[in-house]
Design a protein around this motif. Structure first.
Motif, PDB file in Angstrom:
ATOM      1  N   HIS A 283       0.805  -1.224   0.000  1.00 12.21           N
ATOM      2  CA  HIS A 283       0.000   0.000   0.000  1.00 12.21           C
ATOM      3  C   HIS A 283       0.840   1.276   0.000  1.00 12.21           C
ATOM      4  N   TYR A 284       1.928   1.325   0.781  1.00 12.22           N
ATOM      5  CA  TYR A 284       2.640   2.599   0.834  1.00 12.22           C
ATOM      6  C   TYR A 284       4.146   2.505   1.069  1.00 12.22           C
ATOM      7  N   LEU A 285       4.673   1.410   1.542  1.00 15.47           N
ATOM      8  CA  LEU A 285       6.117   1.315   1.721  1.00 15.47           C
ATOM      9  C   LEU A 285       6.798   0.907   0.414  1.00 15.47           C
ATOM     10  N   HIS A 286       8.081   1.179   0.315  1.00 18.13           N
ATOM     11  CA  HIS A 286       8.819   0.763  -0.881  1.00 18.13           C
ATOM     12  C   HIS A 286       9.034  -0.738  -0.842  1.00 18.13           C
ATOM     13  N   ILE A 287       9.020  -1.365  -2.007  1.00 21.30           N
ATOM     14  CA  ILE A 287       9.115  -2.817  -2.086  1.00 21.30           C
ATOM     15  C   ILE A 287      10.403  -3.337  -1.439  1.00 21.30           C
ATOM     16  N   ASN A 288      11.464  -2.536  -1.457  1.00 13.91           N
ATOM     17  CA  ASN A 288      12.727  -2.961  -0.852  1.00 13.91           C
ATOM     18  C   ASN A 288      12.622  -3.163   0.654  1.00 13.91           C
TER      19      ASN A 288
END
Length: 394
Positions: A283-288
């Motif tokens: 939803h909002y965090l970076h995939i890393n």
């Protein structure tokens, strides 16, 4: 506010020699008028072109910049016309192609940066400092959006600098200059408060409250974009703090749950937490952030309490094996298989369980044989029971 690329005066690519003059557009009619002499200077051709003083030329450009700022600030201001845009572009072109010492390329490059700095210090930063928490985040998202529009427009007004002056001198491109101004003057100033506000909202969501996920996504995108191609700002100024907060949050939860809950109930909560943290990445965090975040949750909820959880007297691994709780055992395998060497204690308990149960069956058969001579049919049945048990638990 989006100028059409086709409106750009056509200047040839290459080393800049034998350049074609753009249309002879003056700047008196652009934004706010100007002196007739200045208009005539702008309109000259070739060798007959009148020299534009830095002061007069920049005064004209400043009116265009002020008009753009007024539009961004929502003040009553007519939109840019194609003629306005052409005049502003042509002004920069003419001031950069005058013979030395009237080639003002370096001065215009410096003033381009100063235009951003003045606007940020006078308007943008004060508007952010007067707001707090979620209101500050919303203001930041709006200001960042406006800033990117300003960068897009000004870099097109000053486009000639990018094509020749900046390229030849290996200077920072106009777009990056504008973004660096935002990073150095705004982001560095308020990044701590922004980080705290974002993490506070994430913890609220972890507690079951509804939050504006789209807002968080927009804010965290700024941490990524402001890095200009690398993840340093996102990782150092946000992610590191999020991971520490995650560790602290689930450490407290684990201390409570390990006392209050049975092993199956604890595992259900742990599995749900891992699922929700993974959703947050979507939803909002970076995939890393996903592997790092899940590792923190697994460590605090499972690895740190593995022994206590698996050895719970009436609900741990032995109890689940004894009562054939297949669903709970399956969940246990899913959770602990993701932890380094997480299955070792479970496999040891399984081995012990099989050994103990198998030994008990064998002893039961021996006791029956000692107490009475079993009939052949009973002995066959006992042997089948032992074999079935061993096969079932392999």
């Amino acid at each position: 506010l989006q100028p059409t690329i086709s409106l750009l005066p056509q200047t040839p690519r290459g080393d800049g020699r034998n350049r074609t003059q753009p249309p002879p557009l003056g700047f008196a009619a652009a934004v706010g008028g100007g002196k007739p002499a200045a208009t005539a200077a702008m309109a000259g051709h070739g060798q007959d072109r009148k020299t534009i003083d830095l002061e007069d030329g920049w005064a004209f450009m400043q009116r265009g910049i002020t008009k753009l700022i007024n539009i961004l600030e929502g003040k009553p201001e007519p939109q840019f016309s194609s003629e306005d845009y052409m005049m502003l572009y042509t002004t920069i072109y003419n001031m950069c192609t005058q013979k030395p010492p009237h080639d003002y390329s370096q001065q215009l490059y410096d003033k381009y940066r100063e235009a951003f700095e003045e606007y940020i210090r006078a308007t943008v930063l004060p508007s952010l400092k007067e707001k707090h928490d979620e209101f500050m985040l919303r203001e930041l998202v709006q200001r960042w959006s406006n800033h990117k529009v300003m960068v897009r427009w000004l870099s097109r007004f000053f486009h000639y600098l990018d094509r020749y002056f900046i390229t030849r001198r290996s200077l920072t491109a106009l777009r990056d200059v504008g973004l660096i101004c935002f990073r150095d003057l705004i982001f560095q100033e308020i990044k701590g408060k922004v980080k705290d506000a974002v993490i506070a909202l994430i913890d609220q969501e972890r507690e079951g409250e509804q939050i504006d996920r789209a807002l968080l996504k927009n804010v965290l995108d700024i941490f990524v974009e402001i890095g200009l191609g690398n993840m340093d700002c996102y990782e150092n100024d946000f992610e590191d703090f999020l991971l520490k907060d995650t560790t602290d949050y689930y450490s407290v939860k684990a201390q409570s749950w390990i006392v209050e809950d049975s092993c199956p109930d604890y595992m259900i909560k742990a599995e749900e937490c891992l699922k929700r943290e993974k959703e947050r990445v979507g939803h909002y965090l970076h995939i890393n952030s996903e592997p790092k975040l899940l590792e923190k949750v697994q460590n605090e909820l499972l690895a740190s309490y593995a022994t206590q959880l698996l050895e719970k007297e009436h609900s741990g691994c032995f109890a689940l094996l004894r009562d054939d709780k297949v669903e709970d055992l399956s969940r246990m395998y899913r959770l602990f298989s993701k932890i380094t060497r997480g299955l070792e204690p479970i496999s040891n308990m399984f081995k012990t369980h099989v050994t103990n149960e198998g030994t008990a069956l064998v002893k039961q058969a021996e006791d029956s044989a000692n107490n009475k001579k079993p009939e052949k049919k009973e002995m066959v049945g006992m042997q089948e029971q032992v074999c079935n048990f061993i096969l079932l638990h392999l």
